[in-house]
Motif scaffolding. Structure first.
Motif, short mmCIF file in Angstrom:
data_model
loop_
_atom_site.label_atom_id
_atom_site.label_comp_id
_atom_site.label_asym_id
_atom_site.label_seq_id
_atom_site.Cartn_x
_atom_site.Cartn_y
_atom_site.Cartn_z
N ASP A 65 -0.13 1.40 -10.00
CA ASP A 65 -1.70 1.27 -9.68
C ASP A 65 -2.45 1.50 -10.69
O ASP A 65 -3.66 0.80 -10.82
N LEU A 66 -2.54 2.79 -11.32
CA LEU A 66 -3.35 2.96 -12.67
C LEU A 66 -3.27 2.07 -13.55
O LEU A 66 -4.23 1.64 -14.10
N LEU A 67 -2.06 1.50 -13.95
CA LEU A 67 -2.10 0.61 -15.06
C LEU A 67 -2.72 -0.75 -14.33
O LEU A 67 -3.51 -1.36 -15.22
N PHE A 68 -2.24 -1.27 -13.36
CA PHE A 68 -2.85 -2.64 -12.80
C PHE A 68 -4.43 -2.46 -12.51
O PHE A 68 -5.18 -3.35 -13.09
N MET A 100 -7.00 -9.44 -2.44
CA MET A 100 -6.12 -8.81 -3.37
C MET A 100 -6.54 -7.47 -4.20
O MET A 100 -6.22 -6.42 -3.95
N LEU A 101 -7.79 -7.80 -4.63
CA LEU A 101 -8.65 -6.72 -5.27
C LEU A 101 -9.21 -5.57 -4.57
O LEU A 101 -9.31 -4.53 -4.85
N GLY A 102 -9.24 -6.05 -3.09
CA GLY A 102 -9.72 -5.06 -2.31
C GLY A 102 -8.56 -3.84 -2.09
O GLY A 102 -9.07 -2.77 -1.95
N GLY A 103 -7.60 -3.97 -2.29
CA GLY A 103 -6.57 -2.81 -2.22
C GLY A 103 -6.11 -2.30 -3.74
O GLY A 103 -5.13 -1.65 -3.76
N SER A 333 -1.43 -2.14 -1.76
CA SER A 333 -1.71 -2.24 -3.22
C SER A 333 -0.07 -2.38 -3.80
O SER A 333 0.77 -2.37 -3.25
N ILE A 334 -0.25 -3.15 -5.14
CA ILE A 334 1.01 -3.47 -5.76
C ILE A 334 1.83 -2.19 -5.80
O ILE A 334 3.16 -2.42 -5.95
N GLY A 335 1.31 -1.40 -6.43
CA GLY A 335 2.21 -0.11 -6.59
C GLY A 335 2.90 0.54 -5.30
O GLY A 335 3.96 1.09 -5.24
N ASP A 336 2.05 0.22 -4.01
CA ASP A 336 2.95 0.60 -2.84
C ASP A 336 3.83 -0.37 -2.45
O ASP A 336 4.94 0.09 -2.28
N VAL A 337 3.49 -1.47 -2.96
CA VAL A 337 4.94 -2.70 -2.49
C VAL A 337 5.92 -2.13 -3.59
O VAL A 337 7.17 -2.24 -3.16
N GLN A 338 5.52 -1.97 -4.81
CA GLN A 338 6.54 -1.82 -5.70
C GLN A 338 7.50 -0.44 -5.37
O GLN A 338 8.73 -0.46 -5.23
N ALA A 339 6.78 0.77 -4.94
CA ALA A 339 7.52 1.72 -4.29
C ALA A 339 8.29 1.26 -3.01
O ALA A 339 9.39 1.91 -2.87
N PHE A 340 7.74 0.73 -2.35
CA PHE A 340 8.24 0.28 -0.84
C PHE A 340 9.94 -0.61 -1.18
O PHE A 340 10.80 -0.49 -0.67
#
Length: 642
Positions: A65-68, A100-103, A333-340
Motif C-alpha cells: 500500500d505504501l509503494l502503490f 479505486m483511489l478511494g481505497g 486496498s491493493i495491499g489488503d487484496v494481496q494479503a488476502f
C-alpha cells in the motif's frame, strides 16, 4: 490363490477393516500427552510461530500500500488533497478510477517513502525470523516428546512380551511378533515425526488465517470458505477407502516377515527336501499380496493431494476475481487484496497438507492397532505377593490329581498323580502327544494346571513367584538355544551370579564339553552366533548341558537333552549326570535306552495319564505298555550298546 498362501491370508483379506481407528489414535495421543512439558513447549512454540506467520502477510500488504500510494501520489500535482483529486476524477466522469483511489492512502505530489517501506520490510523480516526460530524450537521439542513416547512404547512392548504366557507364542508366528515389535513401532515413530508438528502447525494456521481473513473482509472470507465443505468431503471419502488398505498392508507385512523368518531359520531343511522353488513361489505370492495392499493404500491416499490442489486453485481463482472487484469498487486496498490472496494460499495449503498427511496418519494408526492388540493380549496370571517359599528346598515334587487342557473342550491330562523324591531320577516315556513335555511345562509354570495342584517341598507352586520357582530348576531342551557371544558367556548364562573361568571350565568338563572347546581356535573365548555357527548340533547340546550344570539347580529337567549326541558321548554325559544328580530331583524325557535304564522311576504316559510306573526291569517284566515300547524302540539300541 490357493494352498498355504490362502490359509495364511484368510485372517486378513483385502476387505479387512480397521479394528478401532479412533480408539487407537486416541491411545497414541495419550502416550504423547504423558510428556506434558515437551508437549506444552511444542504448543507454545507453534502458537508463536503460526501467529507471527499469519501477521506477516498483513505487514507485507501494508508495504505494498505504501509503494502503490507513493507511485499514485508522485504522479499527481502538489497542492491538492486526496479528496479534491477524487472529486475531480468524478467530475470528469471517471468514477471507476475515483472509487479505486478511494481505497488508496496517498498524498498528491509526494512520491514513494522508501524509508517507511524499509522499516515495514525490516519488521516483516523480524517477524518471519522469530516465527522460524519458534518453529525450530517447537520441532526440537516435538522430536523429543515423540522419541520419548516411542521409547516408552518399545519398553512396554518388551515388558509385555515377557509377561505373555507361553500359549501366546505357541499360537503366533515369530516373524509376526517381530514385525510388530520392530516394523510397526518404527512406522509409528516415523509417522509421528512427519506429522505431529506439521499437523499442529497446519491446524493452528487454518484458525489464524481465518481470523485475519474475516478481519480484512468478511465477504472474501466467506468466498474462500465455499470450497471447504468440498475439501472435507474429498478427505473423508478418500480416507475411508484407504484406511482398510493400510491395515491390510501391515498385516501382510507381518505374514511376509513370518515366512522369511521361517525359511531363513530352516534353510537347511528347505534345501535338503528340495523346497526352494515352493518357498520362492510362496514368497512371490506374499510379496505380490504386500505389493497390492501397499499400492492400493498409497494410490487411494495419494490421489488426495492432487484433488486438494485442484480445490485450492479453484479457491484462488474465486478470491482473485472477487478481490479484484472489491479493489475496483474502492472497498479494499491493493495491499489488503494481496494479503488476502496470500492468506487464501495459506488457508488452502494447510488443508492440502492435512489431507496429504492422511496416508501417513492412517499407516501409523494401523501399526498402532497391531501394537495395542498385542499390548492388550491376555497375560499370564500375576505372581502372588509375597510369594511362598519352601523352608528347606530339597526337590520333593508331587503332582496331586492334576488336570490340564490346552483347549477347554479337549482334555489332555486328567487326574494325574505322581511323587518325585529328592535325589531321584524320574524318566517319562510314551508316544508322541502323550503329555510328556506338558508335564514339565506345568512343573515350570509355563502353563497353570486347570485342576489339582503341584507342590514343591510341600508348597503349592501356584503360591510361589515364577522367578523363585524357576531359580531352583535347570532345564535342557532338545532344541538348543545359544546367543551371539563367546562360549564362556553362553555357559555362564545359566548362573545366577558372577562365576569364575574355573567354574565355567568345571561345568564344561562335567558335561564333557571341555575337550572339544579347547580344540577351537580361541577356546572358551571363541565367538559364536545365535545359530551356533562353527559348532555341531551335538556340541551345541553339550554347551547347553554345561549351562544347566553351572546353574546348580535343585531340580534338573532334561527334555530329549541327549538326542543330538552320539551314543558314546551320551554314556559319558549320563555318568556325569549321575554324579551331579546326587541330592537333586531329575525329570528326564527321553527315548534313548541308557537314560531310561538308569532312572530310579520310569513313568509311562498315554493320553495324558500315567499308565505304568516302576523301574526298568520291573516294567519290562510286567509285559505292559512299557514292554511294547521297549520292543518297538529300544531292542536294537540294547544290541548296539551291549
Amino acid at each position: 490363490m490357493s494352498g498355504p498362501m490362502a490359509a495364511r491370508m484368510a485372517a486378513g483379506g483385502p476387505n479387512a477393516r480397521s479394528m478401532d481407528f479412533k480408539g487407537s489414535g486416541k491411545r497414541l495421543l495419550k502416550r504423547l500427552a504423558a510428556h506434558r512439558a515437551s508437549v506444552v513447549g511444542v504448543l507454545v512454540a507453534v502458537v508463536i510461530s503460526v501467529g507471527l506467520s499469519v501477521v506477516g502477510p498483513k505487514i507485507l500488504g501494508h508495504a505494498t500500500d505504501l509503494l502503490f500510494g507513493g507511485i499514485v501520489g508522485g504522479q499527481l500535482p502538489a497542492g491538492q488533497t486526496k479528496e479534491q483529486v477524487i472529486e475531480g476524477l468524478r467530475a470528469k466522469g471517471d468514477g471507476g478510477m475515483a472509487d479505486m483511489l478511494g481505497g488508496v492512502d496517498f498524498t498528491p505530489g509526494q512520491g514513494v517513502d522508501f524509508g517507511a517501506i524499509g522499516e515495514v520490510l525490516l519488521l516483516a523480516l523480524a517477524v518471519f525470523a522469530v516465527a522460524g526460530v519458534s518453529m525450530m524450537i517447537g520441532t526440537r521439542l516435538a522430536n523429543r516428546a515423540i522419541n520419548l513416547a516411542v521409547a516408552k512404547l518399545r519398553g512396554d512392548m518388551q515388558a509385555k512380551l515377557s509377561r505373555l504366557p507361553l500359549s501366546y507364542y505357541d499360537k503366533q508366528k515369530r516373524g509376526e511378533v517381530l514385525s510388530r515389535a520392530t516394523n510397526d513401532i518404527d512406522n509409528i515413530g516415523q509417522t509421528l515425526q512427519q506429522t505431529m508438528g506439521q499437523m499442529l502447525n497446519s491446524l493452528l494456521t487454518i484458525v489464524g488465517v481465518l481470523v485475519m481473513m474475516f478481519w480484512i473482509s468478511w465477504l472474501l472470507a466467506l468466498v474462500a470458505l465455499v470450497t471447504v465443505p468440498l475439501s472435507v468431503l474429498v478427505a473423508a471419502k478418500v480416507g475411508k477407502r484407504s484406511q482398510p488398505q493400510f491395515v491390510q498392508q501391515w498385516k501382510t507385512t507381518g505374514v511376509l516377515n513370518a515366512h522369511v523368518e521361517e525359511m531363513y531359520t530352516g534353510h537347511n531343511l528347505v534345501k535338503v527336501f528340495g523346497r526352494q522353488q515352493e518357498s520362492a513361489e510362496q514368497f512371490a505370492e506374499q510379496n505380490e499380496a504386500l505389493y497390492e495392499a501397499s499400492f492400493k493404500a498409497q494410490f487411494n491416499s495419494g490421489i488426495m493431494q492432487p484433488l486438494m490442489f485442484f480445490i485450492s486453485n479453484l479457491n484462488y481463482v474465486l478470491v482473485a476475481v472477487v478481490g479484484g472487484l472489491r479493489v475496483a469498487s474502492g472497498s479494499l486496498s491493493i495491499g489488503d487484496v494481496q494479503a488476502f490472496i496470500q492468506y487464501s494460499r495459506q488457508f488452502s495449503m494447510p488443508l492440502t497438507q492435512v489431507a496429504s498427511m492422511a496416508n501417513l496418519v492412517q499407516s501409523g494408526v494401523a501399526s498402532a492397532e497391531r501394537i495395542f492388540e498385542l499390548l492388550d493380549a491376555e497375560e499370564q496370571s500375576a505372581d502372588p505377593v509375597p510369594g511362598a517359599k519352601p523352608q528347606n528346598l530339597r526337590g520333593h515334587v508331587e503332582f496331586e490329581h492334576v488336570a490340564f487342557r490346552y483347549d477347554e473342550d479337549k482334555p489332555l491330562i486328567e487326574d494325574l498323580s505322581l511323587t518325585a523324591e529328592p535325589g531321584h531320577t524320574v524318566a517319562i516315556v510314551g508316544p508322541t502327544g502323550a503329555g510328556k513335555t506338558t508335564l514339565v511345562n506345568l512343573l515350570l509354570r509355563f502353563y497353570d494346571v486347570t485342576g489339582g495342584r503341584i507342590t514343591l517341598d510341600g508348597v503349592d507352586i501356584a503360591t510361589m513367584s515364577r522367578d523363585e520357582l524357576r531359580a531352583g530348576i535347570g532345564m535342557v531342551l532338545q532344541d538348543t538355544w545359544l546367543f551371539g557371544g563367546t562360549i564362556a558367556e553362553n555357559i555362564a548364562y545359566g548362573a545366577a551370579k558372577d562365576v569364575s573361568p574355573e567354574e565355567i571350565e568345571e561345568a564344561a568338563r562335567a558335561a564333557h564339553a571341555d575337550r572339544f572347546i579347547r580344540t577351537l581356535p580361541d577356546g572358551y573365548d571363541t565367538v559364536i552366533d545365535d545359530e551356533g555357527t562353527g559348532v555341531s548340533a551335538g556340541e551345541k547340546q553339550l554347551i547347553t548341558i554345561a549351562r544347566a550344570f553351572l546353574s546348580d539347580p535343585v531340580i534338573l529337567v532334561l527334555d530329549e537333552a541327549t538326542s543330538s549326541v552320539d551314543t558314546r558321548t551320551e554314556v559319558l554325559i549320563q555318568k556325569a549326570m549321575a554324579r551331579l544328580a546326587a541330592g537333586r530331583t531329575s525329570f528326564v524325557i527321553a527315548h534313548r535306552l541308557s537314560t531310561i535304564r538308569d532312572a530310579d522311576t520310569i513313568l509311562v504316559m498315554e493320553n495324558g495319564a500315567i499308565v505304568e510306573q516302576g523301574s526298568h526291569d520291573a516294567l519290562v517284566a510286567s509285559g505292559g505298555a512299557y514292554q511294547r515300547l521297549y520292543e518297538a524302540q529300544f531292542a536294537q539300541a540294547v544290541a548296539e550298546v551291549d
